[in-house]
Design an enzyme around this catalytic site. Structure first.
Site, mmCIF file in Angstrom:
data_model
loop_
_atom_site.group_PDB
_atom_site.id
_atom_site.type_symbol
_atom_site.label_atom_id
_atom_site.label_comp_id
_atom_site.label_asym_id
_atom_site.label_seq_id
_atom_site.Cartn_x
_atom_site.Cartn_y
_atom_site.Cartn_z
ATOM 1 N N LYS A 90 0.836 -1.207 0.000
ATOM 2 C CA LYS A 90 0.000 0.000 0.000
ATOM 3 C C LYS A 90 0.870 1.256 0.000
ATOM 4 O O LYS A 90 0.622 2.190 -0.755
ATOM 5 C CB LYS A 90 -0.918 0.021 1.239
ATOM 6 C CG LYS A 90 -1.895 -1.140 1.292
ATOM 7 C CD LYS A 90 -2.840 -1.040 2.478
ATOM 8 C CE LYS A 90 -2.160 -1.151 3.827
ATOM 9 N NZ LYS A 90 -1.506 -2.468 4.085
ATOM 10 N N ARG A 95 -1.052 -9.907 12.249
ATOM 11 C CA ARG A 95 -1.594 -8.833 11.397
ATOM 12 C C ARG A 95 -2.320 -9.418 10.191
ATOM 13 O O ARG A 95 -3.367 -8.918 9.779
ATOM 14 C CB ARG A 95 -0.480 -7.887 10.947
ATOM 15 C CG ARG A 95 -0.029 -6.947 12.055
ATOM 16 C CD ARG A 95 1.374 -6.407 11.808
ATOM 17 N NE ARG A 95 1.464 -5.580 10.640
ATOM 18 C CZ ARG A 95 2.606 -5.303 9.991
ATOM 19 N NH1 ARG A 95 3.748 -5.816 10.412
ATOM 20 N NH2 ARG A 95 2.598 -4.525 8.941
ATOM 21 N N ARG A 137 10.769 -2.217 11.794
ATOM 22 C CA ARG A 137 9.574 -1.924 12.586
ATOM 23 C C ARG A 137 9.366 -3.005 13.635
ATOM 24 O O ARG A 137 9.557 -4.188 13.358
ATOM 25 C CB ARG A 137 8.348 -1.854 11.663
ATOM 26 C CG ARG A 137 8.191 -0.525 10.999
ATOM 27 C CD ARG A 137 7.145 -0.486 9.920
ATOM 28 N NE ARG A 137 5.868 -1.114 10.233
ATOM 29 C CZ ARG A 137 4.818 -1.097 9.422
ATOM 30 N NH1 ARG A 137 4.906 -0.456 8.250
ATOM 31 N NH2 ARG A 137 3.700 -1.695 9.742
ATOM 32 N N ARG A 170 -10.130 0.203 8.185
ATOM 33 C CA ARG A 170 -9.652 -1.164 8.336
ATOM 34 C C ARG A 170 -10.686 -2.033 9.024
ATOM 35 O O ARG A 170 -10.451 -3.218 9.210
ATOM 36 C CB ARG A 170 -8.419 -1.137 9.222
ATOM 37 C CG ARG A 170 -7.137 -1.511 8.543
ATOM 38 C CD ARG A 170 -6.079 -1.393 9.620
ATOM 39 N NE ARG A 170 -4.807 -1.884 9.222
ATOM 40 C CZ ARG A 170 -3.848 -1.156 8.688
ATOM 41 N NH1 ARG A 170 -4.064 0.097 8.400
ATOM 42 N NH2 ARG A 170 -2.684 -1.696 8.424
ATOM 43 N N ARG A 229 12.330 -5.606 5.130
ATOM 44 C CA ARG A 229 11.981 -4.176 5.109
ATOM 45 C C ARG A 229 12.698 -3.414 6.222
ATOM 46 O O ARG A 229 12.706 -3.812 7.368
ATOM 47 C CB ARG A 229 10.467 -4.013 5.287
ATOM 48 C CG ARG A 229 10.054 -2.560 5.458
ATOM 49 C CD ARG A 229 8.580 -2.353 5.293
ATOM 50 N NE ARG A 229 7.786 -2.981 6.320
ATOM 51 C CZ ARG A 229 6.468 -3.007 6.325
ATOM 52 N NH1 ARG A 229 5.789 -2.447 5.331
ATOM 53 N NH2 ARG A 229 5.809 -3.580 7.295
HETATM 54 P P1 AP5 Z 1 4.817 -1.603 1.800
HETATM 55 O O1 AP5 Z 1 4.637 -0.677 0.663
HETATM 56 O O2 AP5 Z 1 5.533 -1.097 3.009
HETATM 57 O O3 AP5 Z 1 3.416 -2.298 2.206
HETATM 58 P P2 AP5 Z 1 2.241 -1.775 3.096
HETATM 59 O O4 AP5 Z 1 1.008 -2.423 2.550
HETATM 60 O O5 AP5 Z 1 2.260 -0.283 3.184
HETATM 61 O O6 AP5 Z 1 2.656 -2.469 4.450
HETATM 62 P P3 AP5 Z 1 2.430 -1.996 5.923
HETATM 63 O O7 AP5 Z 1 3.189 -2.973 6.788
HETATM 64 O O8 AP5 Z 1 2.714 -0.547 6.068
HETATM 65 O O9 AP5 Z 1 0.896 -2.273 6.101
HETATM 66 P P4 AP5 Z 1 0.112 -2.425 7.410
HETATM 67 O O10 AP5 Z 1 -1.233 -2.270 6.856
HETATM 68 O O11 AP5 Z 1 0.342 -3.622 8.224
HETATM 69 O O12 AP5 Z 1 0.751 -1.344 8.348
HETATM 70 P P5 AP5 Z 1 0.386 0.153 8.678
HETATM 71 O O13 AP5 Z 1 1.663 0.895 8.750
HETATM 72 O O14 AP5 Z 1 -0.685 0.664 7.811
HETATM 73 O O15 AP5 Z 1 5.553 -2.865 1.199
HETATM 74 C C1 AP5 Z 1 5.941 -3.901 2.034
HETATM 75 C C2 AP5 Z 1 7.361 -4.309 1.732
HETATM 76 O O16 AP5 Z 1 7.419 -4.816 0.408
HETATM 77 C C3 AP5 Z 1 8.382 -3.196 1.774
HETATM 78 O O17 AP5 Z 1 9.575 -3.679 2.293
HETATM 79 C C4 AP5 Z 1 8.552 -2.807 0.311
HETATM 80 O O18 AP5 Z 1 9.814 -2.228 0.049
HETATM 81 C C5 AP5 Z 1 8.437 -4.160 -0.319
HETATM 82 N N1 AP5 Z 1 8.058 -4.178 -1.717
HETATM 83 C C6 AP5 Z 1 7.123 -3.425 -2.325
HETATM 84 N N2 AP5 Z 1 7.055 -3.756 -3.619
HETATM 85 C C7 AP5 Z 1 7.976 -4.756 -3.807
HETATM 86 C C8 AP5 Z 1 8.389 -5.525 -4.917
HETATM 87 N N3 AP5 Z 1 7.876 -5.335 -6.131
HETATM 88 N N4 AP5 Z 1 9.332 -6.468 -4.739
HETATM 89 C C9 AP5 Z 1 9.886 -6.666 -3.514
HETATM 90 N N5 AP5 Z 1 9.554 -5.964 -2.445
HETATM 91 C C10 AP5 Z 1 8.614 -5.009 -2.594
HETATM 92 O O19 AP5 Z 1 -0.190 -0.028 10.167
HETATM 93 C C11 AP5 Z 1 0.629 -0.445 11.235
HETATM 94 C C12 AP5 Z 1 -0.230 -0.710 12.475
HETATM 95 O O20 AP5 Z 1 -0.919 0.500 12.852
HETATM 96 C C13 AP5 Z 1 -1.357 -1.735 12.302
HETATM 97 O O21 AP5 Z 1 -0.898 -3.055 12.461
HETATM 98 C C14 AP5 Z 1 -2.316 -1.299 13.404
HETATM 99 O O22 AP5 Z 1 -1.873 -1.711 14.673
HETATM 100 C C15 AP5 Z 1 -2.228 0.201 13.343
HETATM 101 N N6 AP5 Z 1 -3.234 0.796 12.426
HETATM 102 C C16 AP5 Z 1 -2.974 1.475 11.257
HETATM 103 N N7 AP5 Z 1 -4.129 1.865 10.687
HETATM 104 C C17 AP5 Z 1 -5.137 1.433 11.513
HETATM 105 C C18 AP5 Z 1 -6.562 1.527 11.449
HETATM 106 N N8 AP5 Z 1 -7.182 2.149 10.424
HETATM 107 N N9 AP5 Z 1 -7.272 0.953 12.452
HETATM 108 C C19 AP5 Z 1 -6.674 0.340 13.495
HETATM 109 N N10 AP5 Z 1 -5.326 0.211 13.604
HETATM 110 C C20 AP5 Z 1 -4.571 0.766 12.621
HETATM 111 MG MG MG Z 2 2.352 1.088 4.820
#
Ligand code: AP5
Ligand code: MG
Length: 286
Positions: free
Chosen positions: A77, A232, A221, A154, A188
């Site tokens: 994302k 997750r 992280r 979410r 990552r």
């Molecule tokens: P990346 O782009 O970082 O993926 P992402 O979907 O953004 O992953 P996140 O871990 O950020 O998602 P998440 O939803 O768990 O966490 P968030 O920060 O939103 O890509 C992933 C990896 O792949 C990277 O290393 C990237 O470089 C690599 N990659 C990309 N393309 C590639 C390719 N082609 N080849 C190889 N590698 C590649 O949330 C964190 C926490 O916050 C949650 O767990 C929760 O506790 C809380 N939270 C956030 N939002 C809410 C909400 N709305 N409600 C309740 N809790 C929430």
């Molecule tokens: Mg993210």
């Protein structure tokens, strides 16, 4: 549970009726009512600590839009959002994960509370998230900007709360196999102050362990530990996947399948460009 990935390297699936526009709401009705948000209790939130950088409205799109990006943790994302922002600068990126990590670093009241949930791979309570996101949403819309919401909603409760304030007119659903996600997440590294993301196999830093722009050290992280990642992924299935059907019923969602963001993104770019162009034509003929 791990999913077997049997499709070709890349496959795009149209879900719902997004291309017909029949079920899409007019972009001119993106904003519903902000009166209640203005009066929400925001005392615990420090806007300076959490807001995304503002971007100026692009002359290529005259309408405000509300775009969501849905997908599993580690499903790309953030990566796809970064590419969208460079091609469509009219969007303001609101990443709830980045905002929460900023609160944790700044040790705000919200950050201290949220950290307990995040480190365990659990979701932060809905009431906290809704207040946090709406504050940024209000500001963006007041400035005539379009929103790109990454990581929100979410849960169904968050989706309903968002619907009470905004008309979501486009949803990108990224569908990536669990095996790919687990591999990526273990590789990552992030620059905590900016949220810049690196990956040693996909997007390595110029100097191992250091941020390209500041030279500061990169860290992993806390919630990227294997046990948190599995939690997750399970939480995604239980709480977030039902939103795919919710937005299918509204006819605003498009699903993109694959294992590589660089292959998926050109399809996202084409679809988004078409949606924005169609809406601009619609708006100009009203
Ligand atoms: P990346 O782009 O970082 O993926 P992402 O979907 O953004 O992953 P996140 O871990 O950020 O998602 P998440 O939803 O768990 O966490 P968030 O920060 O939103 O890509 C992933 C990896 O792949 C990277 O290393 C990237 O470089 C690599 N990659 C990309 N393309 C590639 C390719 N082609 N080849 C190889 N590698 C590649 O949330 C964190 C926490 O916050 C949650 O767990 C929760 O506790 C809380 N939270 C956030 N939002 C809410 C909400 N709305 N409600 C309740 N809790 C929430
Ligand atoms: Mg993210």
């Amino acid at each position: 549970m791990m999913q077997a990935f049997v499709s070709p390297a890349f496959r795009r699936t149209v879900v719902g009726k997004s291309s017909s526009l029949l079920h899409r709401r007019s972009p001119t009705t993106v904003v519903r009512s902000f009166a209640s948000i203005y009066h929400a209790d925001m005392e615990d939130l420090s806007h300076e600590e959490t807001s995304s950088p503002s971007s100026t409205s692009s002359p290529s799109s005259s309408c405000a839009h509300s775009l969501l990006i849905l997908g599993k943790p580690g499903g790309g994302k953030g990566t796809i959002s970064g590419k969208i922002l460079s091609d469509f600068p009219q969007f303001r990126h609101v990443s709830t994960g980045d905002q929460l990590r900023q609160h944790v670093r700044n040790e705000t009241k919200l950050g201290l509370e949220a950290k307990k949930y995040m480190d365990e791979g659990c979701l932060v309570p809905d009431n906290v998230m809704i207040k946090m996101v709406m504050k940024d949403a209000v500001e963006a819309i007041k400035n005539g900007q379009s929103l790109l919401l990454d990581g929100f909603p979410r849960t169904m409760e968050q989706a309903v709360a968002l619907d009470e304030q905004l008309d979501v007119d486009m949803v990108i659903n990224l569908c990536i196999p669990n095996e790919t996600i687990i591999e990526r997440i273990s590789d990552r590294w992030i620059h905590p102050a900016s949220g810049r993301v690196y990956n040693y196999s996909y997007k390595p830093p110029k100097v191992t362990g250091m941020d390209d722009e500041t030279g500061e050290p990169l860290v992993q992280r806390d919630d990227d530990k294997p046990e948190s990642v599995l939690k997750r992924l399970n939480k995604y299935e239980e709480a977030t996947r039902p939103l795919v059907q919710y937005y299918e019923e509204k006819g605003v969602i498009q699903t993109f399948r694959g294992t590589q963001s660089d292959v998926i993104y050109p399809e996202v770019q084409e679809w988004l460009g078409e949606q924005l162009a169609e809406d601009d034509v619609e708006a100009n003929t009203i």
